[in-house]
Design an enzyme around this catalytic site. Structure first.
Site, PDB file in Angstrom:
ATOM      1  N   GLU A 578       0.912  -1.247  -0.247  1.00  0.00           N
ATOM      2  CA  GLU A 578      -0.191  -0.032   0.246  1.00  0.00           C
ATOM      3  C   GLU A 578       0.912   1.341   0.052  1.00  0.00           C
ATOM      4  O   GLU A 578       2.008   1.178   0.415  1.00  0.00           O
ATOM      5  CB  GLU A 578      -0.875   0.106   1.181  1.00  0.00           C
ATOM      6  CG  GLU A 578      -1.899  -1.046   1.256  1.00  0.00           C
ATOM      7  CD  GLU A 578      -2.379  -1.359   2.479  1.00  0.00           C
ATOM      8  OE1 GLU A 578      -1.887  -1.253   3.320  1.00  0.00           O
ATOM      9  OE2 GLU A 578      -3.636  -1.990   2.562  1.00  0.00           O
ATOM     10  N   VAL A 579       0.134   2.493  -0.547  1.00  0.00           N
ATOM     11  CA  VAL A 579       0.961   3.695  -0.420  1.00  0.00           C
ATOM     12  C   VAL A 579      -0.034   4.394   0.584  1.00  0.00           C
ATOM     13  O   VAL A 579      -1.415   4.493   0.406  1.00  0.00           O
ATOM     14  CB  VAL A 579       0.970   4.478  -1.779  1.00  0.00           C
ATOM     15  CG1 VAL A 579       1.728   5.913  -1.535  1.00  0.00           C
ATOM     16  CG2 VAL A 579       1.590   3.698  -2.905  1.00  0.00           C
ATOM     17  N   ASP A 690      10.505   5.665 -18.065  1.00  0.00           N
ATOM     18  CA  ASP A 690       9.349   5.512 -17.867  1.00  0.00           C
ATOM     19  C   ASP A 690       8.511   6.834 -17.713  1.00  0.00           C
ATOM     20  O   ASP A 690       7.685   7.049 -16.681  1.00  0.00           O
ATOM     21  CB  ASP A 690       8.765   4.516 -16.821  1.00  0.00           C
ATOM     22  CG  ASP A 690       7.295   3.981 -16.890  1.00  0.00           C
ATOM     23  OD1 ASP A 690       6.595   4.402 -17.843  1.00  0.00           O
ATOM     24  OD2 ASP A 690       6.581   3.511 -15.971  1.00  0.00           O
TER      25      ASP A 690
HETATM   26  O1  ACK Z   1      -2.891   9.848  -8.357  1.00  0.00           O
HETATM   27  P1  ACK Z   1      -2.544   9.234  -6.889  1.00  0.00           P
HETATM   28  O2  ACK Z   1      -3.289   9.852  -5.666  1.00  0.00           O
HETATM   29  O3  ACK Z   1      -0.991   9.513  -6.608  1.00  0.00           O
HETATM   30  O4  ACK Z   1      -2.329   7.793  -6.558  1.00  0.00           O
HETATM   31  C1  ACK Z   1      -1.285   7.384  -6.532  1.00  0.00           C
HETATM   32  C2  ACK Z   1      -1.003   6.395  -5.537  1.00  0.00           C
HETATM   33  O5  ACK Z   1      -0.301   7.053  -4.485  1.00  0.00           O
HETATM   34  C3  ACK Z   1      -0.094   5.051  -5.780  1.00  0.00           C
HETATM   35  O6  ACK Z   1       0.982   5.439  -6.466  1.00  0.00           O
HETATM   36  C4  ACK Z   1      -0.144   8.249  -4.781  1.00  0.00           C
HETATM   37  N1  ACK Z   1       1.208   8.655  -4.467  1.00  0.00           N
HETATM   38  C5  ACK Z   1       2.322   8.062  -4.804  1.00  0.00           C
HETATM   39  N2  ACK Z   1       3.424   8.677  -4.299  1.00  0.00           N
HETATM   40  C6  ACK Z   1       2.687   9.899  -3.570  1.00  0.00           C
HETATM   41  C7  ACK Z   1       3.456  11.082  -3.016  1.00  0.00           C
HETATM   42  N3  ACK Z   1       4.775  11.107  -2.919  1.00  0.00           N
HETATM   43  N4  ACK Z   1       2.595  12.182  -2.480  1.00  0.00           N
HETATM   44  C8  ACK Z   1       1.089  11.769  -2.585  1.00  0.00           C
HETATM   45  N5  ACK Z   1       0.705  10.581  -3.553  1.00  0.00           N
HETATM   46  C9  ACK Z   1       1.335   9.789  -3.512  1.00  0.00           C
HETATM   47  C10 ACK Z   1      -0.417   8.331  -6.416  1.00  0.00           C
END
Ligand code: ACK
Length: 865
Positions: A578-579, A690
């Protein structure tokens, strides 16, 4: 007694009555004649008609006179006599002998006094034009004749007229004596008095006119009075004075609500917008309250007012320049002479903690200038780092000075970042070593852990060495004699690396010389060092070159104590886990918002390495347009990568939810950020492979940062990636043909991908090549097809995309070329005014042959629609 005669008199009865009366008063019969008779007849209404008649046609030698009284000449120069009479033709009188005549004579005599008439000068012998005419009934009707004769020239005070009958049958009904005058008249707004013509009929009398009231002379108005009493040859004219207009040959005052500011024969004008005149004869209309007329404004122009504040003021900041851009005010005040002034204040927290504002440093540079800007943007250079600037942008026009209202300003506050810059200096040098030290130009954001010094031979730029030191100095040994080296240094802090110091060139001494330390002060003479800006050093270290990848992680990523991490919520799903979003609370440091990528439990060692590989890449970068690594958690579970939090998430989905909501300049500002990051990466020798809008993150200030490093992840994670003939898994739509065909990835193939990102941005997240299959994309690219410009995209940006999509990778621009190109566009946004809709012809003329009708997707007409 003559029935026919009486018929005539009846029809002329009124005229006869009038003139016969006059004759009775004016004429008297010459005593010697007595053969003219004054006869009064009655007309049908029984009114008397006075005539003088003579008819002695039977007797020979007739000499019968009728004479007028003395007639005063008055102003006459030329005198006319009009006679009305009947004269019977001799054939109509039965029994007449040869004595019958059909004419009579007219005489005049001029005298100064009224005295007895002697025979004067003969004027003419008068004959009848007509005597009888035949009626329908066969009756013969006696006709009235009218004859006019000129008498004179008459120069004395008066004259007599006389009629001599020599044996005709005449009835004299009226005698009119007159002279001709040019009547008083108005012509061309000038009055001309009544004028008597010259005696000499061939010369004209020149008369000057006098302008009517409220008129003024342009060319002297003149008329010429002709002999016939007609005005001839009008010359010159008068024109109506200010406040007056011509009406019915006169000059009349302008009505209230109208004005006339110049003399001339045109109408008064209605007061222009926002002005009025309350009195008659206004020469100007006064502006309504709150409206003004600039000095140079003509009185016919509407009154105007100062403009409202500029709109949508935005700032774009990079390391060296700050750009302000705004839109014209919603209310221009009715004028087009709008200029902008940028006023700058620097507001820093004072010792007391209270914010103090003062005018900005005088050496702050504004391009083109701070005041009187005609465009809607300005670039600001030489600003201080770590400072708060407030810019007020004011729109002014030709009447701003006249207004009393408060100025309307658009404001923006910009905080310039602190970059922790270091400046190197040489302490001493020998043939094999150089001693350097450095100082902080600006303090870095957090405590310095150590420094990294990189150096290489100037001639051999491709390989470099590096060394670490805790002190702000180093002695580099093992160098070659008489060789120029390039050094730069960066500090490592808890927050990561600072920017590199400017390149510093320094030469070793010739072999056999002693060190400067040994030779005291003279040795410095033969070593020279120079600080120069230089880029292009390849400093990226591929973590795969480490035997143990955990070493690379240790080297480039800081271990974070997991207790410092507070997870708020899950924001997405990555391939490894998960993120989440959360906060990083390192004691003694300010809390920061972070994104936390987790490695889900039950992973294989290989997955762990792949996961952390990205951290060891990001950890090597330090650029405001590359996602910043805060650190990693590897010593406990779950394994985490902690990066800065980007409020607006991925660029593609962000743009899709904001379709059409940004100004072109804001989109270009985002593209610029991406290019800054990519220039940094290519300078570091890192190829992203990419680059796509989905891999760009956007923060709350619309700053775009490149993310998603480590192509390995792409292979599995990216739904846009497909296997190629060579077995690699590649995001086809974003990838340059040589990379797809034979795996040649380079900064030039990243430039191709950047062109696709430009297209994604300008189309607000549209999918490149829409629903075409990967195979069709490859084929159509091969055949020369390129994506058309998104609707509303400035032509110049599409041209840049096409440039990025050159088939030959060597012909594509470098990222730094793209950066300077975009900077020029931002400084001169008018270059982006031509939009794609105006330029379809250009696109098609260039790519016409290449556009294919394959699968009905890419027909020319489809694209035009
Ligand atoms: O479009 P999003 O909200 O932006 O959905 C993806 C999701 O996590 C899976 O990658 C978000 N994400 C990734 N890195 C970050 C970050 N550093 N800050 C905020 N959102 C992020 C990404």
């Amino acid at each position: 007694t003559d029935p026919e005669f009486s018929i005539v008199t009846r029809s002329y009865c009124t005229i006869l009555a009038q003139f016969a009366q006059h004759l009775c008063d004016q004429y008297s019969v010459i005593p010697s004649g007595f053969f003219w008779d004054a006869i009064t007849e009655m007309d049908e209404q029984n009114r008397p008609i006075h005539t003088f008649q003579v008819c002695h046609v039977m007797e020979p030698n007739q000499n019968n006179w009728l004479r007028s009284g003395w007639i005063q000449r008055q102003a006459a120069q030329r005198v006319y006599v009009e006679l009305r009479f009947t004269l019977r033709d001799c054939n109509s009188i039965p029994w007449v002998s040869g004595t019958c005549k059909e004419t009579f004579n007219l005489f005049y005599l001029q005298t100064d006094l009224d005295k007895v008439f002697n025979v004067g000068l003969k004027v003419d012998t008068i004959a009848a034009d007509e005597s009888f005419t035949q009626t329908d009934l066969g009756d013969r009707v006696l006709r009235l004749n009218t004859e006019v004769r000129e008498v004179g020239p008459v120069t004395q005070k008066g004259f007599y007229l006389a009629f001599q009958d020599v044996g005709a049958c005449i009835a004299l009904v009226s005698v009119k004596v007159f002279y001709k005058r040019c009547p008083s008249t108005l012509r061309n707004l000038a009055a001309f008095p009544e004028t008597v013509p010259h005696m000499d009929s061939s010369s004209l009398v020149e008369v000057r006119g006098a302008c009517v009231e409220n008129a003024e002379e342009r060319d002297t108005p003149k008329l010429y009075c002709g002999a016939d009493g007609d005005w001839l040859v009008p010359l010159g004219r008068c024109i109506c004075s200010i406040g007056h207009e011509e009406m019915d040959g006169d000059c009349q005052a302008c009505r209230p609500g109208f004005f006339k500011g110049n003399a001339g024969n045109f109408k008064c004008s209605k007061c222009p917008l926002h002005s009025s005149s309350h009195d008659q004869a206004a020469t100007i209309c006064h502006c309504d309250k709150g409206f003004y007329r600039a000095n140079k404004d003509p009185p016919t122009m509407a009154c105007t007012r100062p403009p409202s504040a500029p709109q949508n003021l935005v700032s774009l900041l990079n390391d060296t320049a700050l750009f302000l851009h705004w839109m014209p005010p919603s209310n221009t005040g009715g004028r087009s002479d709008i200029l902008y002034n940028v006023l700058c204040q620097r507001c820093d927290g004072g010792d007391s903690g209270a914010t103090q504002c003062e005018p900005c440093e005088p050496d702050l540079r504004f391009i083109p200038r701070p005041l009187g800007i005609t465009g809607t943007s300005v670039a600001i250079l030489d600003f201080a780092m770590h400072a708060n600037y407030t810019f007020h942008v004011e729109a002014v026009n030709g009447v701003s000075e006249l207004g009393v209202a408060a100025r309307s300003l658009a404001n923006v506050t910009v905080t310039t970042h602190q970059s922790g810059k270091l400046l190197m200096k040489k302490d001493w040098a020998t043939y094999s070593s150089i001693a350097l030290s450095w100082s902080e130009v600006e303090p870095p954001p957090s405590e310095i852990l150590d420094y990294e010094v990189k150096y290489y031979e100037k001639q051999e730029q491709l390989s470099y060495s590096s060394t670490r030191t805790r002190a702000a100095s180093v002695v580099v040994t093992g160098l070659r004699p008489s060789t120029v080296y390039v050094f730069h240094v960066r500090a490592r802090t808890a927050a990561g690396f600072t920017a590199y110091s400017p390149n510093f060139e320094c030469a070793t001494a010739a072999e056999g010389t002693k060190s400067a330390m040994e030779t005291s002060n003279s040795a410095l003479l033969y070593v020279s060092c120079l600080s120069v800006p230089f880029s292009g050093i390849k400093t990226y270290v591929d973590p795969d070159t480490y035997e143990d990848p955990t070493q690379a992680v240790e080297e480039f990523a800081k271990e974070i104590d997991p207790s410092y991490i507070c997870i708020d919520r899950v924001i997405g799903a990555g391939e490894f886990g998960e993120v989440c979003s959360g906060r990083l609370r390192i004691p003694g440091r300010k809390d920061i918002a972070v994104a936390i990528k987790t490695l889900k439990g039950g992973y294989m060692e290989q997955q762990r390495r792949e996961f952390l590989r990205e951290a060891s890449i990001i950890g090597q970068f330090n650029n405001s347009n590359i996602i910043r690594l805060e650190g990693v958690v590897t010593k406990s579970k779950p394994v985490m990568i902690v990066v800065e939090y980007m409020e607006n998430g991925a660029l593609d989905s962000f743009l899709r939810t904001r379709d059409g909501q940004f100004m072109v300049l804001q989109l270009v500002g985002m593209l610029r950020g991406i290019v800054v990051g990519m220039t940094y990466l290519s300078d570091m020798g890192y190829v992203h492979r990419d680059l796509a809008a989905r891999n760009i993150l956007v923060d709350e200030n619309l700053v775009c940062k490149v993310s998603d490093f480590g192509m390995s992840r792409v292979l599995e994670d990216d739904s846009d990636a497909a296997y190629t003939a060579t077995g690699g898994k590649i995001p086809i739509r974003w990838t340059a043909p040589e990379a797809i065909a034979y795996g040649k990835f380079s900064s030039a193939s990243d430039v191709w991908s950047y062109g696709i990102v430009m297209w994604e941005v300008m189309s607000y997240g549209e999918r490149p090549y829409w629903e075409m299959s990967n195979q069709d994309v490859i084929l159509s690219i091969e055949e020369g097809y390129r994506l058309p410009a998104p609707i509303g995209c400035p032509v110049i940006l599409h041209q840049l995309m096409l440039h990025c999509w050159q088939k030959e990778w060597g012909q594509r621009p470098h990222f730094n070329d793209i950066l300077s190109f975009l900077d020029k566009l931002i400084i001169n946004p008018s270059s982006m005014l031509t939009l794609v809709n105006d330029a379809m012809r250009y696109v098609f003329s260039q790519y016409d042959n290449a556009i294919k009708t394959s699968k009905g997707m890419l027909t020319k007409s489809n694209l035009e629609t």
